[in-house]
Write a protein that holds these residues in place. Structure first.
Motif, mmCIF file in Angstrom:
data_model
loop_
_atom_site.group_PDB
_atom_site.id
_atom_site.type_symbol
_atom_site.label_atom_id
_atom_site.label_comp_id
_atom_site.label_asym_id
_atom_site.label_seq_id
_atom_site.Cartn_x
_atom_site.Cartn_y
_atom_site.Cartn_z
ATOM 1 N N LEU A 111 1.381 -1.325 0.150
ATOM 2 C CA LEU A 111 -0.006 -0.269 0.382
ATOM 3 C C LEU A 111 0.877 0.904 0.035
ATOM 4 O O LEU A 111 0.264 2.307 -0.192
ATOM 5 N N THR A 112 2.122 1.204 0.518
ATOM 6 C CA THR A 112 3.160 2.289 0.199
ATOM 7 C C THR A 112 3.768 1.933 -1.289
ATOM 8 O O THR A 112 4.265 1.549 -1.897
ATOM 9 N N SER A 113 3.366 3.935 -1.598
ATOM 10 C CA SER A 113 4.035 4.268 -3.016
ATOM 11 C C SER A 113 3.578 3.091 -4.287
ATOM 12 O O SER A 113 4.614 2.559 -5.021
ATOM 13 N N ARG A 114 2.236 2.335 -4.130
ATOM 14 C CA ARG A 114 2.094 1.755 -5.032
ATOM 15 C C ARG A 114 0.877 2.557 -6.318
ATOM 16 O O ARG A 114 1.145 1.768 -7.495
ATOM 17 N N GLY A 115 1.165 3.299 -6.817
ATOM 18 C CA GLY A 115 0.353 4.430 -7.319
ATOM 19 C C GLY A 115 1.117 4.518 -8.627
ATOM 20 O O GLY A 115 2.501 4.257 -8.332
ATOM 21 N N ILE A 116 1.037 5.236 -9.547
ATOM 22 C CA ILE A 116 1.826 5.970 -10.730
ATOM 23 C C ILE A 116 3.248 6.823 -10.398
ATOM 24 O O ILE A 116 2.880 7.235 -9.337
ATOM 25 N N GLY A 117 4.157 6.003 -10.682
ATOM 26 C CA GLY A 117 5.590 6.983 -10.411
ATOM 27 C C GLY A 117 6.043 6.116 -9.831
ATOM 28 O O GLY A 117 6.874 6.124 -8.668
ATOM 29 N N GLY A 118 4.923 4.992 -8.705
ATOM 30 C CA GLY A 118 5.196 4.257 -6.935
ATOM 31 C C GLY A 118 6.427 3.200 -7.526
ATOM 32 O O GLY A 118 6.562 2.492 -8.695
ATOM 33 N N THR A 119 6.927 2.839 -6.234
ATOM 34 C CA THR A 119 8.411 1.924 -6.383
ATOM 35 C C THR A 119 7.033 0.752 -6.387
ATOM 36 O O THR A 119 7.356 -0.808 -6.485
ATOM 37 N N GLY A 120 5.989 0.369 -5.598
ATOM 38 C CA GLY A 120 5.625 -0.602 -5.603
ATOM 39 C C GLY A 120 6.251 -1.371 -4.359
ATOM 40 O O GLY A 120 7.119 -0.690 -3.689
ATOM 41 N N GLY A 121 6.328 -2.517 -4.507
ATOM 42 C CA GLY A 121 6.567 -3.274 -3.460
ATOM 43 C C GLY A 121 5.818 -5.128 -2.610
ATOM 44 O O GLY A 121 4.879 -5.085 -3.288
#
Length: 429
Positions: free
Chosen positions: A338-348
């Motif tokens: 849920l952290t940095s999962r959107g457009i341009g995010g790193t996912g994880g």
């Protein structure tokens, strides 16, 4: 000018020596760059050496699933279109819910959605999501099995309840018998075990104050400390007993139970967090063993568990991951972080995927990207949100695909509500 020149020279010399020392002291752990394509293809030993220098790229895509949330608000026109897209690309594995039968007299055709998908895709294989939360009416007969003061009006079972575990086993047996009688068992390749809050085996926002949970906590303390003296030493208190130990009170009503606790003052809360995680893991393990014994060795068994990286609450119930690595589970299912999962995010990842793999377990990443596409009840067709570029959505999906492919995980494309979020030719292309 000489001083300035000398300072510049010293800086350059220090940078050069630092770079040289770094090369000599640290291994090269970065991926090697791909060399430019040669005009003439190398041969023999030269070709083998050149190939070995290239980075390793997976030659096959990750195992793929279509994750379909099917419920009262789902739209079958949209689901059928998504299934058609899956069949067109050779994807025949589906993760779908299947209701457990808590009442032996239940004769409703609650497996009709499986038959409907099989009519569209005769090669369909199902991973069935099983939510082991009994209906609220069940707690009228077993009130002691219900959590107290945790989730408001939501009826959730206490993991240590023997009545709940027995009823859960019987509910699965009923489902398994129904699958066999309807001729659907051959299309079932596995099960995903869900339960407690949000189906993710999470504890509540407050402690479960039920008598059943208090009894379970005392039994856990007895197993760990043996006698009153051992408990008093562990809790730094001489007035506590195994028979009279109560669930701990948080240090402040405004502060939730956090990940970091004080060793001496919060010793009871530390033990409760350990007990909470252990009781959840033991319940999952017991259900997994029963499913294995009933369904046989062929179906795979996963659990919606392992969200430890996303939770700061130490009593969430996901901190006994190691106990499940030795259970009958074959793997775990969790969404993209849920952290940095959107457009341009790193996912994880939400959990320790490599620990699972090191113990022979698999991991399925659920790609539940918000695509901006959904069925419009008024127009009777799929609409696309304005201002959201499809290419931006596709890049997030590409990132999640690469996350699974590079690390040897599985990937499930998700329409969580069954309302057409994957109804797009461009996405499937």
């Amino acid at each position: 000018m000489l001083r300035v020149a000398g300072a510049i020279a010293l800086v350059l010399l220090a940078g050069g020596l630092g770079g040289l020392l770094g090369r000599c002291s640290a291994p090269n752990i970065l991926p090697q760059q791909v060399a430019e394509v040669e005009t003439e293809a190398p041969s023999g030993d030269e070709a083998a050496e050149s190939h070995a220098a290239l980075p390793i790229v997976p030659s096959q895509p990750p195992p793929l699933y279509l994750y379909l949330g099917i419920g009262p608000e789902s739209v079958w026109e949209a689901i059928e279109e998504e299934v058609a897209h899956a069949v067109a690309v050779g994807l025949h594995r589906y993760i779908v819910p299947a209701p457990l039968f808590w009442d032996e007299d239940d004769t409703a055709d609650s497996l009709a959605h499986l038959k409907r998908i099989l009519a569209l895709d005769p090669e369909a294989e199902f991973m069935l999501q099983l939510r082991f939360n009994p209906p609220e009416v069940w707690f009228d007969t077993y009130p002691d099995a219900r959590m107290e003061g945790v989730a408001g009006d939501i009826a959730l079972p206490t993991p240590t309840s023997a009545d709940w575990l027995d009823a859960s086993r019987q509910a699965f047996d009923q489902l398994h018998a129904r699958l066999q009688s309807d001729g659907l068992h051959t299309a079932v390749s596995g099960y995903v075990l869900q339960g407690l809050r949000q189906g993710q085996w999470q504890g509540g926002e407050s402690l479960d104050r039920s008598a059943e949970n208090t009894a379970g906590f005392r039994e856990w303390l007895r197993r760990n400390y043996g006698d009153d003296e051992g408990l008093q030493k562990a809790w730094y208190r001489d007035d506590v007993t195994l028979d009279g130990a109560l669930l701990p009170e948080p240090s402040s009503a405004e502060e939730p139970v956090s990940a970091f606790l004080r060793l001496k003052e919060d010793a009871p809360m530390i033990d409760y967090a350990r007990y909470r995680a252990t009781s959840v893991a033991e319940a999952i393990g017991a259900l997994a063993s029963h499913v294995r014994n009933t369904a046989g060795e062929s179906p795979r068994i996963w659990a919606a568990y392992g969200y430890s990286f996303e939770m700061a609450d130490s009593s969430n119930g996901h901190l006994a991951f190691g106990a499940l690595l030795d259970s009958d589970l074959d793997g775990f299912v969790a969404p993209v972080s849920l952290t940095s999962r959107g457009i341009g995010g790193t996912g994880g990842y939400m959990g320790p995927v490599h620990s699972a793999m090191a113990h022979g377990k698999s991991w399925v990443i659920v790609d539940d990207t918000r695509t901006g596409i959904e069925w419009n009840n008024e127009t009777g067709q799929v609409d696309q949100m304005r201002g959201l570029r499809p290419e931006d959505v596709h890049n997030v999906q590409r990132r999640n695909f690469a996350l699974a492919a590079v690390n040897g995980l599985s990937l499930a494309w998700s329409d969580p509500l069954g309302r057409g979020t994957l109804c797009s030719d461009a996405q499937w292309t």
